[in-house]
Design a protein around this motif. Sequence first.
Motif, short mmCIF file in Angstrom:
data_model
loop_
_atom_site.label_atom_id
_atom_site.label_comp_id
_atom_site.label_asym_id
_atom_site.label_seq_id
_atom_site.Cartn_x
_atom_site.Cartn_y
_atom_site.Cartn_z
N VAL A 346 0.63 23.42 14.44
CA VAL A 346 -0.13 22.96 15.60
C VAL A 346 -1.55 22.69 15.14
CG1 VAL A 346 -0.97 23.54 17.90
CG2 VAL A 346 1.32 24.24 17.22
N SER A 347 -2.15 21.63 15.60
CA SER A 347 -3.48 21.24 15.13
C SER A 347 -4.53 22.28 15.53
CB SER A 347 -3.87 19.88 15.71
OG SER A 347 -4.11 19.99 17.11
N ARG A 353 -8.31 25.78 21.87
CA ARG A 353 -8.32 25.86 23.33
C ARG A 353 -7.93 27.25 23.83
NH1 ARG A 353 -4.63 20.50 24.56
NH2 ARG A 353 -5.93 18.95 23.45
N TYR A 354 -7.20 28.00 23.00
CA TYR A 354 -6.68 29.29 23.44
C TYR A 354 -7.60 30.46 23.09
CZ TYR A 354 -2.51 26.35 23.54
OH TYR A 354 -1.63 25.33 23.77
N GLU A 392 5.89 28.11 18.21
CA GLU A 392 7.21 27.48 18.32
C GLU A 392 7.12 26.24 19.19
OE1 GLU A 392 10.15 29.73 20.66
OE2 GLU A 392 8.64 31.32 20.78
N SER A 393 5.97 26.09 19.88
CA SER A 393 5.61 24.85 20.57
C SER A 393 4.09 24.86 20.69
CB SER A 393 6.26 24.77 21.96
OG SER A 393 5.63 25.64 22.86
N GLU A 394 3.52 23.87 21.35
CA GLU A 394 2.05 23.83 21.46
C GLU A 394 1.52 24.93 22.36
OE1 GLU A 394 0.63 20.00 22.58
OE2 GLU A 394 0.98 19.13 20.57
N THR A 395 2.36 25.51 23.24
CA THR A 395 1.88 26.55 24.15
C THR A 395 2.59 27.89 23.95
OG1 THR A 395 3.48 25.85 25.84
CG2 THR A 395 1.25 24.89 25.94
N PHE A 408 0.78 30.44 26.55
CA PHE A 408 -0.51 30.15 27.16
C PHE A 408 -0.32 29.25 28.38
CE2 PHE A 408 -1.56 31.44 22.88
CZ PHE A 408 -2.65 32.25 23.09
N VAL A 409 -1.10 29.52 29.43
CA VAL A 409 -0.99 28.82 30.71
C VAL A 409 -2.21 27.93 30.88
CG1 VAL A 409 -0.80 29.10 33.20
CG2 VAL A 409 0.29 30.76 31.68
#
Length: 443
Positions: A346-347, A353-354, A392-395, A408-409
């Motif tokens: 993930v970039s 952002r998190y 495992e995904s961007e969030t 993350f929400v």
Amino acid sequence: MKTCHRIFHLISISGLVAFSSAAFAATPISEAKADSSPATITQPPNVRGAYFGLKLPGDIPELFAPGIINIPGRSVSRIAFSPDATECAFTVFESFYANNRILFTRYENGAWTSQAPLSGVEGRQILEPLFSRDNHRLYFTVKAAGDSPNNDFWEMQRTTKGWGQPQLLPAPLNSAQNEFCLAQTAGGTMYFASAREGGHGGLDLYRTVTKPGQPMQVENLGTPVNSESDDGDPGISPDGHTLVFYSASNRPRPTGNSDLFICFENGKGGWTNPVNLGKGFNTPAAEYGATFSQDGRVLFFVRFDGKKGELYWVSTGALERFRQQSEASIAPAQVELPPEKRAISVSPGILQRYVGTYAMEPQPGFTNHITLEGNQLMTQMAGQPKVPLFAESETKFFLKVVDAQMEFVTNDQGETTGLIIHQNGMEIKMTRKNAASNGEPKS
């Protein structure tokens, strides 16, 4: 390390008479008289009713029975009440755990009797009383001395004339090493601390296991309850679902001394991760000796500052707020990852952002700091080490130190507003409190 108990575990007291059943007289409890001992205390005349007529405590620990149990010039330790709370036995000691003895008082004829040394157990140091759930037995620990090199569990059975002869409890409750602090669930399971062989180090916590047609056995509670150092004085709730104990290990202990920790039965025969009970319960002094009342409404514990021991009590309703934190706490043990989980890249711009501080409502003190170190996103729960997160995904991210995930929400504007921890079938929601480049609170 719990210095006071550690010394207590290792030093035997010499020069005391040999301990045997013949050394004790079967004296009725009702015949316990005030004597010349400074330990004997006459109750105030207006003390009436269960728990000395005191109003039950709230969610903040408070000194128990000042002027009755906690009195000037006397150190007190573990306490026990009978199932109907009309008999009380508690440990008193001098200086640094010297001259341990049990005082007894009962409520009869509308008043509490004088506090007097327990009849029939003269000649040895005794401590840590426990009334059995059926009220037919009084258990206690006999301190090592003379021909008894170890602390052992003993009992006296109630008779029509009072307490009978004291009897040594058999193996496997007793072992060749020191034993401490019996506790019992409503179903009869016994919990205790022991330094016996095969533990994780120092004192470990154990419980009895009874199977049909087989003799009683004991089992080590294992990790995450037991550690490489001392874990002792188990306080078990009547239903067996809540465990409070002291730990002098490398667990997070902001006070620097032995602290009280709590964990909960996880429904799988094990326990959630222990968490520190924190401010109000723990102080720079040593806290230990957690004991549930037999009705489960009250927790007692001891605070010892090196000079004086005092008893505190608190509503057990105050413990429930720690459940989510205990279930969300990340254990340090390595686990095997499910084979389908594979980390993706993930970039750094998305990871940034998190970054920030997240808190669990309504416990703002239970925080999670998310930081970015190079291209690696890191998570650090309050009082726990920093560990990496893998995408495992961007969030959605997972951990390799435990089978847990963080999601993350974000809101409609793409701003991160919180996160959700998924672990052991639970969802723990945390709200983002701030955003900072290093994930620490802004000054």
